[in-house]
Design an enzyme around this catalytic site. Structure first.
Site, PDB file in Angstrom:
ATOM      1  N   ARG A 103     -21.265  13.487 -15.962  1.00 39.99           N
ATOM      2  CA  ARG A 103     -21.788  12.223 -15.444  1.00 39.99           C
ATOM      3  C   ARG A 103     -20.850  11.574 -14.436  1.00 39.99           C
ATOM      4  O   ARG A 103     -21.306  11.020 -13.420  1.00 39.99           O
ATOM      5  CB  ARG A 103     -22.082  11.260 -16.602  1.00 39.99           C
ATOM      6  CG  ARG A 103     -22.643   9.904 -16.190  1.00 39.99           C
ATOM      7  CD  ARG A 103     -23.732   9.968 -15.142  1.00 39.99           C
ATOM      8  NE  ARG A 103     -24.816  10.892 -15.477  1.00 39.99           N
ATOM      9  CZ  ARG A 103     -25.726  11.318 -14.626  1.00 39.99           C
ATOM     10  NH1 ARG A 103     -25.686  10.934 -13.349  1.00 39.99           N
ATOM     11  NH2 ARG A 103     -26.668  12.147 -15.003  1.00 39.99           N
ATOM     12  N   LYS A 138     -17.101  -4.937   1.793  1.00 42.82           N
ATOM     13  CA  LYS A 138     -18.284  -5.158   0.948  1.00 42.82           C
ATOM     14  C   LYS A 138     -18.542  -3.899   0.133  1.00 42.82           C
ATOM     15  O   LYS A 138     -19.471  -3.131   0.372  1.00 42.82           O
ATOM     16  CB  LYS A 138     -19.477  -5.540   1.815  1.00 42.82           C
ATOM     17  CG  LYS A 138     -19.274  -6.868   2.535  1.00 42.82           C
ATOM     18  CD  LYS A 138     -20.405  -7.173   3.485  1.00 42.82           C
ATOM     19  CE  LYS A 138     -20.137  -8.476   4.241  1.00 42.82           C
ATOM     20  NZ  LYS A 138     -21.199  -8.771   5.232  1.00 42.82           N
ATOM     21  N   LYS A 170     -10.918 -15.106   9.675  1.00 44.05           N
ATOM     22  CA  LYS A 170     -12.360 -15.272   9.770  1.00 44.05           C
ATOM     23  C   LYS A 170     -12.707 -16.756   9.931  1.00 44.05           C
ATOM     24  O   LYS A 170     -11.811 -17.606  10.016  1.00 44.05           O
ATOM     25  CB  LYS A 170     -13.025 -14.655   8.534  1.00 44.05           C
ATOM     26  CG  LYS A 170     -12.859 -13.134   8.491  1.00 44.05           C
ATOM     27  CD  LYS A 170     -13.435 -12.546   7.229  1.00 44.05           C
ATOM     28  CE  LYS A 170     -14.948 -12.607   7.193  1.00 44.05           C
ATOM     29  NZ  LYS A 170     -15.577 -11.724   8.206  1.00 44.05           N
ATOM     30  N   GLU A 203     -11.808 -13.530  14.156  1.00 43.67           N
ATOM     31  CA  GLU A 203     -13.261 -13.630  14.280  1.00 43.67           C
ATOM     32  C   GLU A 203     -13.629 -14.798  15.173  1.00 43.67           C
ATOM     33  O   GLU A 203     -13.091 -15.898  15.039  1.00 43.67           O
ATOM     34  CB  GLU A 203     -13.878 -13.825  12.896  1.00 43.67           C
ATOM     35  CG  GLU A 203     -15.393 -13.952  12.908  1.00 43.67           C
ATOM     36  CD  GLU A 203     -15.959 -14.175  11.517  1.00 43.67           C
ATOM     37  OE1 GLU A 203     -16.259 -13.182  10.850  1.00 43.67           O
ATOM     38  OE2 GLU A 203     -16.083 -15.343  11.109  1.00 43.67           O
ATOM     39  N   ASP A 225     -18.737 -12.231  16.145  1.00 41.52           N
ATOM     40  CA  ASP A 225     -19.547 -12.336  14.933  1.00 41.52           C
ATOM     41  C   ASP A 225     -20.930 -12.911  15.207  1.00 41.52           C
ATOM     42  O   ASP A 225     -21.066 -14.002  15.781  1.00 41.52           O
ATOM     43  CB  ASP A 225     -18.819 -13.219  13.908  1.00 41.52           C
ATOM     44  CG  ASP A 225     -19.542 -13.248  12.571  1.00 41.52           C
ATOM     45  OD1 ASP A 225     -19.791 -12.153  12.017  1.00 41.52           O
ATOM     46  OD2 ASP A 225     -19.850 -14.342  12.081  1.00 41.52           O
TER      47      ASP A 225
END
Length: 286
Positions: A103, A138, A170, A203, A225
């Site tokens: 698995r 992410k 950012k 950013e 962005d």
């Protein structure tokens, strides 16, 4: 392909130990109960889908960690284009050990192959442009190493691995710092004090912010962005080749070609890791 800095023997070993501890606990009682200790068998890892195979090298390490007596024969290495009916590898040895590893091997390979397949597809959509495809942070907690590895196998490029190997200023960083200039200047002071030459990415959300970054300088890349392609072209004219550029934010397979054709150097796509389907695989006795 040269291994990236995060792909070390210690990191791989730690991941496998943690994953096996989660899955096996105090024992694979199904195999211990139902399969004779002396039984030796073999199995094939079957491909039941079309895509790019990833996780083969990891599977070898997992089988070896579960039981050094297991013998793995690779038929198709990482990065192979596969179709339904292909055999990726065979494994032979103690039957209980094959079942214990099954698995974890499948979970890793199915997920990694899905990411590699999506990466290869999006990379094909920007072929012939200067843009290179980047992943993001992410990722699935605890599985980042494998997901970023899969992006490389699929032909993409890794962005920073975590918060420690790059400074990325950012929108919230800029807002909390009081603007572009104070954010960059504070970063320079911090890095001087730290004595560590981390790359700096800033950013930008508007053309005005792009102008401010170019004016201040001292950075390694400008991120554009959530800009439309026409706005990106204006931003690139302002940058005028002085810094590498990265397009980010909401980029899909429908829009990625238009973004790449603006002339940006990089395109980061979170969907590579957070939205990729799995590639269907199974491990079958034979």
């Amino acid at each position: 392909m040269q291994n990236p800095p995060y792909l070390t023997p210690d990191a791989l070993r730690a991941f496998i130990h943690s994953a096996l501890a989660e899955d096996v606990g105090d024992g694979d009682h199904s195999s211990l109960a139902g399969v004779p200790a002396e039984a030796r068998n073999r199995a094939r890892l079957l491909v039941k889908d079309e895509g790019v195979l990833a996780g083969v090298a990891l599977a070898e390490l997992i089988f070896r960690e579960v039981d050094p007596a297991l013998q793995v024969t690779v038929q198709l290495p990482d990065g192979s284009r596969v179709k339904h009916g292909d055999v990726a590898l065979t494994v032979e040895g103690p039957a209980r050990s094959i079942l214990t590893a099954e698995r974890l091997v499948l979970n890793c390979m199915q997920r990694m192959s899905g990411i590699a397949t999506k990466t290869a597809y999006l990379t094909s959509l920007i072929a012939g442009t200067p843009a290179r495809l980047l992943d993001t942070r992410k990722t699935t907690p605890g599985f980042r190493l494998c997901e970023k590895w899969a992006v490389l196998i699929g032909g993409g490029v890794n962005h920073r691995f975590g918060l420690f190997d790059m400074i990325m200023l950012k929108d919230n960083h800029v807002d909390y710092a009081g603007g572009i200039r104070p954010a960059i200047e504070a970063t320079h002071a911090y890095l001087k004090q730290l004595g560590r030459p981390l790359p700096i990415v800033v950013e930008t959300r508007t053309l005005s912010e792009v102008e401010q970054v170019v004016e201040v300088g001292g950075i390694d890349r400008i991120m554009l962005d959530n800009m439309k392609p026409d706005t990106m072209r204006e931003a690139l004219a302002i940058v005028a080749g002085r810094f590498p550029t990265e397009a980010s934010g909401g980029i899909t397979e429908q829009t990625i070609r238009a973004v790449a054709e603006t002339g940006v150097d990089y395109i980061s796509v979170g969907a590579l890791t957070h939205s990729a389907d799995i590639l269907d695989l199974s491990l079958k006795a034979f």
